[in-house]
Design an enzyme around this catalytic site. Structure first.
Site, PDB file in Angstrom:
ATOM      1  N   TYR A 144       0.867  -1.185   0.000  1.00 60.84           N
ATOM      2  CA  TYR A 144       0.000   0.000   0.000  1.00 60.84           C
ATOM      3  C   TYR A 144       0.902   1.232   0.000  1.00 60.84           C
ATOM      4  CZ  TYR A 144      -3.442   3.542   1.217  1.00 60.84           C
ATOM      5  OH  TYR A 144      -4.225   4.674   1.216  1.00 60.84           O
ATOM      6  N   ASP A 239       9.439   2.923  -0.057  1.00 61.19           N
ATOM      7  CA  ASP A 239       8.338   3.635   0.613  1.00 61.19           C
ATOM      8  C   ASP A 239       8.486   3.353   2.117  1.00 61.19           C
ATOM      9  OD1 ASP A 239       4.704   3.761   0.279  1.00 61.19           O
ATOM     10  OD2 ASP A 239       6.084   4.517   1.810  1.00 61.19           O
ATOM     11  N   LYS A 267       4.161  10.056   8.186  1.00 63.77           N
ATOM     12  CA  LYS A 267       3.846   9.622   9.549  1.00 63.77           C
ATOM     13  C   LYS A 267       4.786  10.221  10.608  1.00 63.77           C
ATOM     14  CE  LYS A 267       1.702   5.399   7.800  1.00 63.77           C
ATOM     15  NZ  LYS A 267       0.290   5.338   8.181  1.00 63.77           N
TER      16      LYS A 267
HETATM   17  P1  KE4 Z   1      -1.008   8.781   3.793  1.00 60.30           P
HETATM   18  O1  KE4 Z   1      -1.423   9.405   2.486  1.00 60.30           O
HETATM   19  O2  KE4 Z   1      -2.139   7.999   4.448  1.00 60.30           O
HETATM   20  O3  KE4 Z   1      -0.342   9.798   4.738  1.00 60.30           O
HETATM   21  O4  KE4 Z   1       0.166   7.738   3.495  1.00 60.30           O
HETATM   22  C1  KE4 Z   1      -0.080   6.701   2.579  1.00 60.30           C
HETATM   23  C2  KE4 Z   1       0.869   5.553   2.834  1.00 60.30           C
HETATM   24  C3  KE4 Z   1       1.958   5.414   1.994  1.00 60.30           C
HETATM   25  N1  KE4 Z   1       2.847   4.403   2.164  1.00 60.30           N
HETATM   26  C4  KE4 Z   1       2.703   3.517   3.184  1.00 60.30           C
HETATM   27  C5  KE4 Z   1       3.708   2.417   3.339  1.00 60.30           C
HETATM   28  C6  KE4 Z   1       1.612   3.629   4.090  1.00 60.30           C
HETATM   29  O5  KE4 Z   1       1.485   2.733   5.101  1.00 60.30           O
HETATM   30  C7  KE4 Z   1       0.678   4.670   3.920  1.00 60.30           C
HETATM   31  C8  KE4 Z   1      -0.524   4.838   4.829  1.00 60.30           C
HETATM   32  N2  KE4 Z   1      -0.765   3.750   5.749  1.00 60.30           N
HETATM   33  C9  KE4 Z   1      -2.143   3.563   6.161  1.00 60.30           C
HETATM   34  C10 KE4 Z   1      -2.254   2.412   7.160  1.00 60.30           C
HETATM   35  N3  KE4 Z   1      -1.485   1.303   6.913  1.00 60.30           N
HETATM   36  C11 KE4 Z   1      -2.699   4.810   6.749  1.00 60.30           C
HETATM   37  C12 KE4 Z   1      -3.983   4.622   7.511  1.00 60.30           C
HETATM   38  C13 KE4 Z   1      -5.174   5.039   6.710  1.00 60.30           C
HETATM   39  O6  KE4 Z   1      -5.186   4.803   5.490  1.00 60.30           O
HETATM   40  O7  KE4 Z   1      -6.110   5.605   7.341  1.00 60.30           O
END
Ligand code: KE4
Length: 426
Positions: A144, A239, A267
């Protein structure tokens, strides 16, 4: 536990937001029941509207490496607020956070701050396509990388296949720009390069996977994909939005000593405020506007309050907080493994640094197909029991648990007691 006030608030939320939430995973769909509604957070704990307290292993999905409302982060935020909180112009806070990030992640010789991990991934992949003149992106099944169109794809049949969108609204032509392969299978990447010669711009992966639950890289895997990308003229994109500053202070690239061409962060570097970043060699990043032809922009990029929160968070992590969180994560893993053995539960625990997952299947879990074997219903039952016991585990078998420096011996002991009762009951 009484949850009348949460229930009423969630019902109202369902009339305002799709599924009552502003991000799908918060809806508890895969564990059942309605989510509680938060009133406040402090240290390792969340408190809901009905006054119930939970030891929190979600920690805002990773950012809160120091726990909730850390007093020194709050002081840094308040000091920033006193100077105003958005300028749309360069400020020193951006310089200080960038220098701190570069000191910890030296491959990010030059970087760009944005407001989310998704935006940072979008910038990184646009840069990779511009730098190579190629269109295809290889990603891992189950990986993801935020919700930009091209990455919302999962494996079609077979291994190195053209992506089949896993979200409505993504044009087939866009999904087809992604090639999906299993993680921990360098031969699959080799086949992708063979199937699409001269067309692959980049391979993007979570070097330590967190979005299928926690899956470490096999020994030698990261070195192998590094070599393949170099040989085929594609960029290697780590990532580290989730694993950065959580598997090691310098991220997975420091832990495994493998250098990507582009690193994506998020994060933790915002300390709970909206920050993402992507970066790499100066020669690569100089292609980004206004210096070069790759356009990427953002109203709130480099927000001064977010910069202050991120900088203070990294400073405190470096001053010993990361080591404390790591010790607690190790203690939790040790205790959990002991309980699984004692209760003869068919499950495995996988941990790297301060991120861990309890999979309800025999280990090792090396890729998405392995993780899909886990007993999700059993995980859901455990989640509900633990919630009643005042411990908030990630509301999905496919999400990782996070430990902060606010999780001390007391919190770990309470968690293990609750796990002992819950696993015995399962
Ligand atoms: P954001 O756009 O949510 O800040 O980041 C996306 C992202 C990109 N790369 C990795 C490896 C990530 O884990 C994420 C976001 N992670 C999710 C949960 N595993 C965020 C939680 C959510 O989607 O509400």
């Amino acid at each position: 536990m009484r949850r009348e006030l949460s229930r009423a608030a969630f019902q109202k939320a369902c009339g305002l937001f799709p599924g009552g939430v502003n991000s799908p995973v918060r809806a508890f769909k895969s564990v059942g029941g309605d989510p509680f509604v938060v009133a406040s957070g402090s240290g390792a704990r969340l408190r809901d509207l009905d006054g119930n307290e939970y030891i929190d292993y979600v920690l805002s999905w990773g950012p809160l490496a120091l726990g909730h409302a850390h007093p020194e982060v709050r002081a840094a935020v308040n000091a920033a607020l006193d100077r105003g909180w958005s300028y749309g112009a360069l400020c020193e806070g951006e310089l200080r956070l960038a220098e701190r990030v570069r000191a910890l992640v030296p491959t990010m010789e030059m970087m760009r701050f944005v407001s989310s991990g998704t935006e940072a991934v979008m910038g990184a992949l646009r840069l990779a396509r511009a730098a190579t003149g190629r269109d295809l992106i290889v990603k891992c099944d189950g990986g993801y990388h935020g919700h930009s169109d091209g990455l919302l794809v999962s494996a079609g049949s077979g291994l190195a296949t053209l992506g089949v969108s896993s979200s409505a609204g993504v044009p087939a032509a866009v999904a087809a720009t992604s090639v999906v392969i299993p993680i921990n299978d360098a031969a699959a990447l080799e086949r992708a390069f063979a199937n699409h010669p001269g067309r692959i711009a980049a391979f993007i992966l979570e070097p330590v996977v967190g979005n299928v639950g926690l899956i470490p890289p096999d020994p030698g895997y990261l070195e192998a994909v590094r070599g393949l990308c170099t040989r085929h003229g594609a960029l290697l994109v780590f990532d580290e939005v989730l694993c950065g500053f959580r598997v090691a202070l310098g991220g997975a690239q420091a832990l495994y000593q493998v250098k990507p061409d582009i690193t994506v962060l998020g994060k933790v570097i915002g300390g709970g405020f909206p920050v993402g970043a992507y970066g790499g060699a100066r020669t690569l990043m100089e292609r980004i506007a206004p210096l070069g032809p790759v356009y990427q922009a953002g109203t709130l990029s480099g927000n001064p309050v977010a910069m202050a929160a991120g900088l203070k968070t990294l400073e405190i992590l470096e001053q010993g907080a990361f080591a404390r969180a790591l010790a607690s994560a190790e203690e939790l893993e040790r205790g959990l493994c002991g309980l699984l053995e004692k209760n003869s539960v068919s499950a495995c625990v996988q941990r790297v640094g301060t991120i861990l997952t309890l999979f309800f299947c025999q280990g090792p879990v090396r890729n998405y197909a392995d993780a899909a074997r886990a007993d999700r219903e059993r995980y859901a039952r455990l989640h509900r029991r633990m919630l009643e016991a005042g411990v908030y585990l990630p509301p999905s078998q496919f999400e990782a648990a996070f430990v902060s420096s606010a999780h001390g011996a007391g919190e770990i002991a309470i968690t293990l007691e609750a796990l002992a009762r819950s696993l015995a009951a399962l």
